[in-house]
Design a protein around this motif. Structure first.
Motif, PDB file in Angstrom:
ATOM      1  N   LYS A 192     -19.974  -8.748   2.992  1.00  0.00           N
ATOM      2  CA  LYS A 192     -19.867  -9.699   1.893  1.00  0.00           C
ATOM      3  C   LYS A 192     -18.296  -9.771   1.365  1.00  0.00           C
ATOM      4  O   LYS A 192     -17.616  -8.660   1.362  1.00  0.00           O
ATOM      5  N   GLU A 193     -17.974 -10.922   0.813  1.00  0.00           N
ATOM      6  CA  GLU A 193     -16.428 -10.977   0.596  1.00  0.00           C
ATOM      7  C   GLU A 193     -15.968  -9.845  -0.656  1.00  0.00           C
ATOM      8  O   GLU A 193     -14.732  -9.408  -0.523  1.00  0.00           O
ATOM      9  N   ASN A 194     -16.907  -9.637  -1.609  1.00  0.00           N
ATOM     10  CA  ASN A 194     -16.437  -8.608  -2.537  1.00  0.00           C
ATOM     11  C   ASN A 194     -16.369  -7.340  -2.165  1.00  0.00           C
ATOM     12  O   ASN A 194     -15.590  -6.354  -2.704  1.00  0.00           O
ATOM     13  N   LEU A 195     -17.188  -6.806  -0.939  1.00  0.00           N
ATOM     14  CA  LEU A 195     -17.261  -5.550  -0.359  1.00  0.00           C
ATOM     15  C   LEU A 195     -15.845  -5.390   0.494  1.00  0.00           C
ATOM     16  O   LEU A 195     -15.153  -4.750   0.310  1.00  0.00           O
ATOM     17  N   ALA A 196     -15.440  -6.519   1.006  1.00  0.00           N
ATOM     18  CA  ALA A 196     -14.152  -6.724   1.865  1.00  0.00           C
ATOM     19  C   ALA A 196     -12.889  -6.492   0.865  1.00  0.00           C
ATOM     20  O   ALA A 196     -12.296  -5.639   1.115  1.00  0.00           O
ATOM     21  N   ALA A 197     -13.112  -6.910  -0.247  1.00  0.00           N
ATOM     22  CA  ALA A 197     -12.037  -6.996  -1.047  1.00  0.00           C
ATOM     23  C   ALA A 197     -11.830  -5.394  -1.629  1.00  0.00           C
ATOM     24  O   ALA A 197     -10.977  -4.623  -1.822  1.00  0.00           O
ATOM     25  N   GLY A 198     -13.174  -4.698  -1.613  1.00  0.00           N
ATOM     26  CA  GLY A 198     -13.016  -3.583  -2.286  1.00  0.00           C
ATOM     27  C   GLY A 198     -12.807  -2.507  -1.465  1.00  0.00           C
ATOM     28  O   GLY A 198     -12.030  -1.567  -1.692  1.00  0.00           O
ATOM     29  N   LEU A 199     -12.754  -2.710  -0.005  1.00  0.00           N
ATOM     30  CA  LEU A 199     -12.342  -1.996   0.902  1.00  0.00           C
ATOM     31  C   LEU A 199     -10.733  -2.103   1.024  1.00  0.00           C
ATOM     32  O   LEU A 199     -10.120  -1.045   1.275  1.00  0.00           O
ATOM     33  N   ILE A 200     -10.328  -3.099   0.948  1.00  0.00           N
ATOM     34  CA  ILE A 200      -9.000  -3.274   1.056  1.00  0.00           C
ATOM     35  C   ILE A 200      -8.281  -2.655  -0.215  1.00  0.00           C
ATOM     36  O   ILE A 200      -7.309  -1.832  -0.040  1.00  0.00           O
ATOM     37  N   GLY A 201      -9.018  -2.698  -1.411  1.00  0.00           N
ATOM     38  CA  GLY A 201      -8.414  -1.838  -2.659  1.00  0.00           C
ATOM     39  C   GLY A 201      -8.324  -0.578  -2.558  1.00  0.00           C
ATOM     40  O   GLY A 201      -7.556   0.265  -2.622  1.00  0.00           O
ATOM     41  N   LEU A 202      -9.520  -0.015  -1.999  1.00  0.00           N
ATOM     42  CA  LEU A 202      -9.582   1.578  -1.483  1.00  0.00           C
ATOM     43  C   LEU A 202      -8.979   1.785  -0.420  1.00  0.00           C
ATOM     44  O   LEU A 202      -8.262   3.291  -0.550  1.00  0.00           O
ATOM     45  N   SER A 203      -8.464   1.128   0.398  1.00  0.00           N
ATOM     46  CA  SER A 203      -7.536   1.679   1.629  1.00  0.00           C
ATOM     47  C   SER A 203      -6.084   1.862   0.947  1.00  0.00           C
ATOM     48  O   SER A 203      -5.201   2.450   1.650  1.00  0.00           O
ATOM     49  N   GLY A 204      -5.902   1.187  -0.066  1.00  0.00           N
ATOM     50  CA  GLY A 204      -4.375   1.314  -0.666  1.00  0.00           C
ATOM     51  C   GLY A 204      -3.253   0.498  -0.116  1.00  0.00           C
ATOM     52  O   GLY A 204      -2.013   0.677  -0.085  1.00  0.00           O
ATOM     53  N   TRP A 205      -3.907  -0.469   0.970  1.00  0.00           N
ATOM     54  CA  TRP A 205      -3.040  -1.731   1.598  1.00  0.00           C
ATOM     55  C   TRP A 205      -2.306  -2.064   0.645  1.00  0.00           C
ATOM     56  O   TRP A 205      -2.705  -2.709  -0.452  1.00  0.00           O
ATOM     57  N   GLU A 206      -1.003  -2.438   0.972  1.00  0.00           N
ATOM     58  CA  GLU A 206       0.049  -3.370   0.119  1.00  0.00           C
ATOM     59  C   GLU A 206       0.303  -4.524   1.145  1.00  0.00           C
ATOM     60  O   GLU A 206       0.484  -4.452   2.296  1.00  0.00           O
ATOM     61  N   PRO A 207       0.508  -5.645   0.505  1.00  0.00           N
ATOM     62  CA  PRO A 207       0.844  -6.984   1.297  1.00  0.00           C
ATOM     63  C   PRO A 207       2.272  -6.703   2.254  1.00  0.00           C
ATOM     64  O   PRO A 207       2.260  -7.501   3.381  1.00  0.00           O
ATOM     65  N   SER A 208       2.858  -5.884   1.899  1.00  0.00           N
ATOM     66  CA  SER A 208       4.213  -5.526   2.962  1.00  0.00           C
ATOM     67  C   SER A 208       3.796  -4.891   4.103  1.00  0.00           C
ATOM     68  O   SER A 208       4.679  -4.838   4.816  1.00  0.00           O
ATOM     69  N   GLN A 209       2.629  -4.337   4.309  1.00  0.00           N
ATOM     70  CA  GLN A 209       2.077  -3.691   5.460  1.00  0.00           C
ATOM     71  C   GLN A 209       1.410  -4.721   6.348  1.00  0.00           C
ATOM     72  O   GLN A 209       0.696  -5.535   5.772  1.00  0.00           O
ATOM     73  N   PRO A 210       1.575  -4.541   7.685  1.00  0.00           N
ATOM     74  CA  PRO A 210       0.670  -5.280   8.393  1.00  0.00           C
ATOM     75  C   PRO A 210      -0.285  -4.806   8.497  1.00  0.00           C
ATOM     76  O   PRO A 210      -0.900  -3.718   8.160  1.00  0.00           O
ATOM     77  N   LEU A 211      -1.513  -5.727   8.625  1.00  0.00           N
ATOM     78  CA  LEU A 211      -2.759  -5.556   8.415  1.00  0.00           C
ATOM     79  C   LEU A 211      -3.628  -6.127   9.608  1.00  0.00           C
ATOM     80  O   LEU A 211      -3.395  -7.572  10.027  1.00  0.00           O
ATOM     81  N   TYR A 212      -4.438  -5.577  10.429  1.00  0.00           N
ATOM     82  CA  TYR A 212      -5.007  -5.665  11.405  1.00  0.00           C
ATOM     83  C   TYR A 212      -6.585  -5.316  11.631  1.00  0.00           C
ATOM     84  O   TYR A 212      -6.817  -4.171  11.179  1.00  0.00           O
ATOM     85  N   ASP A 213      -7.519  -6.329  11.776  1.00  0.00           N
ATOM     86  CA  ASP A 213      -8.943  -6.047  11.776  1.00  0.00           C
ATOM     87  C   ASP A 213      -9.072  -6.187  13.595  1.00  0.00           C
ATOM     88  O   ASP A 213      -9.632  -7.454  13.745  1.00  0.00           O
ATOM     89  N   PRO A 214      -9.537  -5.302  14.106  1.00  0.00           N
ATOM     90  CA  PRO A 214      -9.887  -5.649  15.515  1.00  0.00           C
ATOM     91  C   PRO A 214     -11.206  -5.570  15.963  1.00  0.00           C
ATOM     92  O   PRO A 214     -11.850  -6.112  17.014  1.00  0.00           O
TER      93      PRO A 214
END
Length: 266
Positions: free
Chosen positions: A42-64
């Motif tokens: 679900k889209e809101n769960l994906a957004a929540g995972l991104i927030g919990l991870s601490g990812w910042e847009p300046s960092q490369p992000l990869y989903d294999p």
């Protein structure tokens, strides 16, 4: 969207309460998803995972294990400040007292706040070329075609067991790998497949931070890695863990021994 408004009624000993459904479709639906993978996140769960991870847009992000591209698409909208649901319709738009001029002004303001110039490196891969086509189509439906053209978002076919870093610098992996008994394609058990994925991460993704959402609480032991953090999350009715693994050079052998001699903490 149907030309009807759902009304909920709650009755107790003293009063009746009526609620109008102002959303229409569930709020987790952003309005862009048309093509889904086998087990869409679900889209809101994906957004929540991104927030919990601490990812910042300046960092490369990869989903294999990108499937229909949800994690990467949500990350892109966060990075460029695109309001969630900007492309969808809402139930309140059909109310007689709805002021469409005010609503359109708000949407125009939200669109003006989008920053297309953000320097981002987002990538998703999946073993199925058909699924990759669906992910790319979903990104277009989400209004992210410009980012696809500029290669700020990339989707490509790749077996997660053979994945390679998408950047010369370290980055973040956020993934929702398969749960259950078998992987897709049905050539190996999930446990066996994930062990191979972990071996690849150890050898090729040094200094990356890896986050995995899974309902398999024994995942760290199976892949012989010690999690540095875990968060309890429910994916629908499934109780899951959001595990963080640090791909620290030279530490994997020690982590493997630690996992063999102790069970994952709950």
């Amino acid at each position: 969207m149907k030309n009807t408004t759902r009304i909920s009624r709650f009755v107790d000993n003293q009063k009746v309460t009526l609620y109008l459904d102002t959303s229409g479709e569930s709020l987790f639906k952003r309005g862009w998803r048309r093509d889904k993978g086998e087990a869409p996140l679900k889209e809101n769960l994906a957004a929540g995972l991104i927030g919990l991870s601490g990812w910042e847009p300046s960092q490369p992000l990869y989903d294999p294990f990108c499937g229909s591209g949800t994690i990467i698409i949500e990350a892109a909208t966060i990075a460029i400040n695109m309001a969630p649901g900007i492309t969808r319709r809402f139930g309140f738009e059909k109310f007689k007292f709805f002021n469409s001029e005010v609503w359109q002004a708000l949407k125009t303001e939200a669109r003006a706040a989008i920053n297309w110039d953000v320097d981002i490196n987002l990538a998703g891969s999946d073993i199925s070329t058909q699924i990759i086509e669906k992910a790319s189509k979903n990104a277009q439906l989400a209004g992210l075609t410009k980012l696809l053209i500029e290669r700020k978002i990339k989707f490509f076919p790749c077996d997660a067991r053979e994945a390679r870093p998408t950047s010369e610098t370290s980055g973040v992996i956020i993934a929702n790998p398969p749960y259950g008994e078998q992987s897709n394609p049905k050539s190996a058990s999930v446990a066996s497949m994930m062990k191979n994925v972990a071996d690849n991460l150890k050898h090729n993704f040094e200094n990356w931070v890896v986050w995995m959402l899974t309902s398999d609480l024994n995942l760290p032991r199976q892949i012989r890695l010690q999690e540095s953090r875990k968060i309890v999350i429910f994916n629908g009715p499934l109780e899951c863990r959001f595990f963080r693994f640090l791909m620290i050079p030279g530490s994997n052998r020690r982590e493997s021994k630690a996992v063999k001699t102790s069970s994952p903490k709950e």
